[in-house]
Scaffold this motif. Structure first.
Motif, PDB file in Angstrom:
ATOM      1  N   PRO A 192      28.332 154.418   4.343  1.00  0.00           N
ATOM      2  CA  PRO A 192      27.351 153.867   5.285  1.00  0.00           C
ATOM      3  C   PRO A 192      25.939 154.148   4.776  1.00  0.00           C
ATOM      4  O   PRO A 192      25.559 155.297   4.609  1.00  0.00           O
ATOM      5  N   ASP A 193      25.228 153.094   4.474  1.00  0.00           N
ATOM      6  CA  ASP A 193      23.888 153.204   3.914  1.00  0.00           C
ATOM      7  C   ASP A 193      23.138 151.977   4.403  1.00  0.00           C
ATOM      8  O   ASP A 193      23.706 150.893   4.493  1.00  0.00           O
ATOM      9  N   ALA A 194      21.867 152.163   4.729  1.00  0.00           N
ATOM     10  CA  ALA A 194      21.112 151.052   5.324  1.00  0.00           C
ATOM     11  C   ALA A 194      21.108 149.823   4.422  1.00  0.00           C
ATOM     12  O   ALA A 194      21.266 148.700   4.878  1.00  0.00           O
ATOM     13  N   GLU A 195      20.926 150.055   3.129  1.00  0.00           N
ATOM     14  CA  GLU A 195      20.799 148.913   2.224  1.00  0.00           C
ATOM     15  C   GLU A 195      22.133 148.166   2.068  1.00  0.00           C
ATOM     16  O   GLU A 195      22.159 146.968   1.818  1.00  0.00           O
ATOM     17  N   VAL A 196      23.259 148.889   2.254  1.00  0.00           N
ATOM     18  CA  VAL A 196      24.566 148.224   2.249  1.00  0.00           C
ATOM     19  C   VAL A 196      24.643 147.282   3.457  1.00  0.00           C
ATOM     20  O   VAL A 196      25.055 146.122   3.341  1.00  0.00           O
ATOM     21  N   SER A 197      24.203 147.771   4.614  1.00  0.00           N
ATOM     22  CA  SER A 197      24.167 146.922   5.806  1.00  0.00           C
ATOM     23  C   SER A 197      23.228 145.743   5.591  1.00  0.00           C
ATOM     24  O   SER A 197      23.523 144.623   6.012  1.00  0.00           O
ATOM     25  N   GLY A 198      22.101 146.010   4.928  1.00  0.00           N
ATOM     26  CA  GLY A 198      21.133 144.954   4.663  1.00  0.00           C
ATOM     27  C   GLY A 198      21.735 143.841   3.816  1.00  0.00           C
ATOM     28  O   GLY A 198      21.592 142.663   4.128  1.00  0.00           O
ATOM     29  N   LEU A 199      22.427 144.239   2.753  1.00  0.00           N
ATOM     30  CA  LEU A 199      23.046 143.230   1.888  1.00  0.00           C
ATOM     31  C   LEU A 199      24.107 142.439   2.652  1.00  0.00           C
ATOM     32  O   LEU A 199      24.168 141.211   2.564  1.00  0.00           O
ATOM     33  N   LEU A 200      24.926 143.161   3.406  1.00  0.00           N
ATOM     34  CA  LEU A 200      25.983 142.483   4.164  1.00  0.00           C
ATOM     35  C   LEU A 200      25.361 141.486   5.146  1.00  0.00           C
ATOM     36  O   LEU A 200      25.815 140.338   5.267  1.00  0.00           O
ATOM     37  N   ALA A 201      24.295 141.909   5.813  1.00  0.00           N
ATOM     38  CA  ALA A 201      23.611 141.023   6.759  1.00  0.00           C
ATOM     39  C   ALA A 201      23.074 139.788   6.038  1.00  0.00           C
ATOM     40  O   ALA A 201      23.236 138.658   6.507  1.00  0.00           O
ATOM     41  N   LEU A 202      22.455 140.015   4.885  1.00  0.00           N
ATOM     42  CA  LEU A 202      21.887 138.892   4.130  1.00  0.00           C
ATOM     43  C   LEU A 202      22.981 137.867   3.793  1.00  0.00           C
ATOM     44  O   LEU A 202      22.798 136.663   3.975  1.00  0.00           O
ATOM     45  N   MET A 203      24.114 138.363   3.331  1.00  0.00           N
ATOM     46  CA  MET A 203      25.202 137.448   2.945  1.00  0.00           C
ATOM     47  C   MET A 203      25.739 136.712   4.169  1.00  0.00           C
ATOM     48  O   MET A 203      25.999 135.507   4.118  1.00  0.00           O
ATOM     49  N   LEU A 204      25.910 137.431   5.271  1.00  0.00           N
ATOM     50  CA  LEU A 204      26.440 136.800   6.484  1.00  0.00           C
ATOM     51  C   LEU A 204      25.490 135.714   6.990  1.00  0.00           C
ATOM     52  O   LEU A 204      25.914 134.617   7.365  1.00  0.00           O
ATOM     53  N   LEU A 205      24.181 136.014   6.965  1.00  0.00           N
ATOM     54  CA  LEU A 205      23.210 135.061   7.489  1.00  0.00           C
ATOM     55  C   LEU A 205      23.097 133.832   6.592  1.00  0.00           C
ATOM     56  O   LEU A 205      22.963 132.710   7.071  1.00  0.00           O
ATOM     57  N   GLN A 206      23.149 134.046   5.286  1.00  0.00           N
ATOM     58  CA  GLN A 206      23.080 132.898   4.379  1.00  0.00           C
ATOM     59  C   GLN A 206      24.342 132.059   4.497  1.00  0.00           C
ATOM     60  O   GLN A 206      24.285 130.831   4.570  1.00  0.00           O
ATOM     61  N   ASP A 207      25.464 132.735   4.508  1.00  0.00           N
ATOM     62  CA  ASP A 207      26.742 132.020   4.547  1.00  0.00           C
ATOM     63  C   ASP A 207      26.906 131.256   5.865  1.00  0.00           C
ATOM     64  O   ASP A 207      27.600 130.245   5.923  1.00  0.00           O
ATOM     65  N   ALA A 208      26.246 131.736   6.914  1.00  0.00           N
ATOM     66  CA  ALA A 208      26.339 131.072   8.225  1.00  0.00           C
ATOM     67  C   ALA A 208      25.781 129.644   8.179  1.00  0.00           C
ATOM     68  O   ALA A 208      26.108 128.812   9.005  1.00  0.00           O
ATOM     69  N   ARG A 209      24.916 129.382   7.184  1.00  0.00           N
ATOM     70  CA  ARG A 209      24.292 128.058   7.092  1.00  0.00           C
ATOM     71  C   ARG A 209      25.053 127.125   6.156  1.00  0.00           C
ATOM     72  O   ARG A 209      24.652 125.982   5.957  1.00  0.00           O
ATOM     73  N   ARG A 210      26.146 127.637   5.603  1.00  0.00           N
ATOM     74  CA  ARG A 210      26.877 126.927   4.562  1.00  0.00           C
ATOM     75  C   ARG A 210      27.168 125.468   4.888  1.00  0.00           C
ATOM     76  O   ARG A 210      26.911 124.574   4.089  1.00  0.00           O
ATOM     77  N   ALA A 211      27.677 125.219   6.098  1.00  0.00           N
ATOM     78  CA  ALA A 211      28.147 123.866   6.437  1.00  0.00           C
ATOM     79  C   ALA A 211      27.019 122.842   6.451  1.00  0.00           C
ATOM     80  O   ALA A 211      27.262 121.647   6.375  1.00  0.00           O
ATOM     81  N   HIS A 222      31.676 144.535   3.569  1.00  0.00           N
ATOM     82  CA  HIS A 222      32.285 145.255   4.696  1.00  0.00           C
ATOM     83  C   HIS A 222      32.963 146.541   4.218  1.00  0.00           C
ATOM     84  O   HIS A 222      32.808 147.607   4.819  1.00  0.00           O
ATOM     85  N   LEU A 223      33.711 146.407   3.119  1.00  0.00           N
ATOM     86  CA  LEU A 223      34.442 147.567   2.595  1.00  0.00           C
ATOM     87  C   LEU A 223      33.468 148.678   2.202  1.00  0.00           C
ATOM     88  O   LEU A 223      33.645 149.848   2.565  1.00  0.00           O
ATOM     89  N   LEU A 224      32.420 148.292   1.472  1.00  0.00           N
ATOM     90  CA  LEU A 224      31.470 149.295   0.993  1.00  0.00           C
ATOM     91  C   LEU A 224      30.777 149.975   2.174  1.00  0.00           C
ATOM     92  O   LEU A 224      30.554 151.185   2.169  1.00  0.00           O
ATOM     93  N   ARG A 225      30.475 149.197   3.196  1.00  0.00           N
ATOM     94  CA  ARG A 225      29.783 149.748   4.358  1.00  0.00           C
ATOM     95  C   ARG A 225      30.666 150.755   5.080  1.00  0.00           C
ATOM     96  O   ARG A 225      30.200 151.777   5.586  1.00  0.00           O
ATOM     97  N   GLU A 226      31.971 150.442   5.068  1.00  0.00           N
ATOM     98  CA  GLU A 226      32.941 151.338   5.701  1.00  0.00           C
ATOM     99  C   GLU A 226      33.022 152.648   4.909  1.00  0.00           C
ATOM    100  O   GLU A 226      33.090 153.733   5.476  1.00  0.00           O
ATOM    101  N   LEU A 227      32.974 152.527   3.571  1.00  0.00           N
ATOM    102  CA  LEU A 227      33.161 153.697   2.714  1.00  0.00           C
ATOM    103  C   LEU A 227      31.877 154.494   2.535  1.00  0.00           C
ATOM    104  O   LEU A 227      31.912 155.706   2.339  1.00  0.00           O
TER     105      LEU A 227
END
Lengths: 117, 419
Positions: free
Chosen positions: B236-255, B229-234
């Motif tokens: 803005p680059d598509a691949e930064v959003s891509g990485l953040l999305a990947l982490m959010l989607l993977q982490d969403a399945r954690r439980a 999130h911090l890097l995306r704020e500082l």
């Protein structure tokens, strides 16, 4: 800051080169040397003869010992060095990346240590 | 000055306020102090002293209007004091930027500068001239403010070893002249890649490691997402959003990834109702944004694949055709045998196990030492009712993994075969 860029490659690659390839590489190195001396980045350095010309000296128990060959047998051998003036490591990395034999071997970048006055 | 407080209750309120400011601002203040002082250790000491001074002065004098500027200024003066005390001042004066120490106070708090300082800190901590372990440790220590003990526990090494690693890295930054700067445009893509790599390693350390303290592991995932999130704020680059999305989607399945007994639950059998849909929504928006960029990077493509899984209500709804296409694109962006294996597994889902097996058999030379390769083959043999071949492959997979849950999973699969 001052950095020494140590140029290493496998000497066998050079031995396997054709005369023309070797001449072309030398030309490239000469041109690069002129560029970086002209820009003030290079303040010294030389190419070296092959390691079969090396001799290694040590003083042990006050006695000078001499042996044939480089101080360590390594996969890549020291082939030359540049003394560079760069504002920081990033600039030194950029300069090192332009040294022609970087394509053949490796360039080790070492910051120069000023000896205490 | 405002909010002048009297009495102990007032002091307690101010203290709590200072703690909040520490949490929110200490990394920003540190980043600026490193730029002004040119030295990590000196800046860290100055930061501690500045907060020490705040704890003393603010309860009586009130909280300044701009606490961050106050802290930067206090830290800088404390550092100068210390340099004078150590009588290294004269020697160091030349080395430090003139305007950073002399009387005409620079503008510490102009917004772009402050934000740039945080970005500088990220690029310095993730400099590829540092060993990757050192990049991880520095990032978690300096940017995320985890303690040495916490980081050591996360990586299962002793705090002493970790502290030495950090000291060595800081020494190299200083002695080798690693600059505190945002890379020039020309180097930016490559350097950004190495920052993204570090963030994803932090995430994976938390997500994939099967040993260690669960709390600490979740903490690493959270920190990686926060860094994203911090890097995306500082920057803005598509691949930064891509990485953040990947982490959010993977982490969403954690439980749902492990059963209560700690057994692996495959995607097919996960209880999708328990996925974190808030995070999935965030991830999907980011993927969509990143996929519109001109050059689609490998994190974005991995996120797009994760998004396909996240969007399927149940396993049977998965759009394998689209997933195979995305793996094709991923193979072009960053070719690797593991991606080929995943594509083969997706082809098996799209066209049947036989088609997947044919693809996988071609990967034997490249992946013979990878346990998931044999496990994936075994799965396909099992689905084709070739139980003897499945058994051989499961056993090969077992011989290649040391992770407890993986081993238990493979044993269970083996016991289900009729041989």
């Amino acid at each position: 800051m001052k950095y020494v860029c140590l140029v290493y490659y496998d000497e066998q690659i050079i031995r396997d080169m054709s005369e023309q390839q070797w001449l072309d590489l030398n030309k490239e190195c000469i041109a690069f040397g002129e560029q970086v001396r002209g820009s003030g980045h290079c303040i010294g350095g030389n190419a070296l003869q092959m390691t079969d010309t090396a001799s290694t000296v040590r003083i042990r128990a006050g006695q000078l010992q001499l042996s044939d060959g480089p101080f360590a047998e390594t996969k890549e051998q020291l082939a030359g060095f540049y003394l560079m003036e760069a504002k920081d490591l990033n600039e030194a990395i950029q300069l090192a990346g332009r040294i022609p034999p970087a394509r053949l071997g490796s360039i080790e970048i070492r910051p120069v240590r000023e000896l205490p006055k | 000055m405002r909010d002048t407080q009297n009495g102990t209750q007032g002091a307690a309120v101010v203290q709590a306020h200072i703690q909040t400011i520490y949490r929110q601002q200490s990394r920003r203040v540190l980043a600026t102090l490193i730029r002004l002082l040119g030295d990590f250790t000196l800046a860290e000491e100055a930061l501690q002293e500045a907060f020490g001074a705040a704890l003393q002065q603010w309860p009586t004098e009130g909280i300044p209007d701009n606490p961050r500027a106050w802290l930067v200024s206090a830290g800088r003066f404390k550092a100068i004091d210390q340099l004078r005390r150590q009588q290294r001042f004269n020697q160091l004066q030349d080395e430090l930027a003139e305007d950073s120490l002399t009387a005409h106070a620079p503008d510490y708090d102009s917004q772009p500068d402050i934000e740039d300082d945080r970005l500088r800190l990220i690029f310095t901590c993730c400099h590829p001239a540092l060993a990757i372990e050192a990049q991880l440790a520095l990032t978690l220590r300096e940017i995320c403010d985890l303690t040495t003990e916490e980081i050591a526990r996360a990586f299962l090494i002793s705090p002493v070893t970790l502290a030495q690693r950090i000291v060595r890295a800081k020494n190299k930054i200083r002695d080798a002249g690693i600059p505190y700067e945002i890379p020039e445009q020309q180097q930016l893509p490559q350097r950004l890649e190495s920052v993204l790599h570090v963030i994803y390693l932090v995430f994976n350390e938390g997500y994939s490691a099967t040993v260690g303290d669960d709390l600490i592991r979740q903490e690493l995932c959270n920190e990686a997402i926060r860094l994203g999130h911090l890097l995306r704020e500082l920057l803005p680059d598509a691949e930064v959003s891509g990485l953040l999305a990947l982490m959010l989607l993977q982490d969403a399945r954690r439980a749902t990834r492990y059963s209560e007994q700690g057994e692996i639950v495959q995607l097919e059998f996960q209880d999708r109702r328990q996925w974190d849909f808030h995070q999935i929504r965030q991830g999907l928006v980011l993927v969509q944004e990143a996929m519109t960029s001109k050059e689609i990077g490998s994190f974005t493509l991995q996120a797009a694949i994760a998004a396909q899984h996240a969007m399927a209500r149940q396993f049977a709804d998965t759009d394998w055709k689209r997933i195979v296409q995305l793996y094709e694109l991923l193979l072009q962006a960053s070719p690797s045998p593991v991606v080929e294996l995943n594509r083969a597994a997706a082809i098996a889902m799209r066209d049947g196990p036989q088609a997947g097996l044919k693809q996988m058999q071609g990967l034997q030379d490249k992946l013979a030492g990878y346990h998931l390769y044999h496990a994936a083959m075994a799965d396909l043999y099992r689905r084709l009712n070739c139980h003897e071949q499945a058994r051989i492959c499961y056993q090969q997979a077992l011989a290649l993994t040391k992770q407890g849950p993986e081993q238990r999973f493979l044993h269970k699969r083996l016991s289900e075969l009729n041989v």
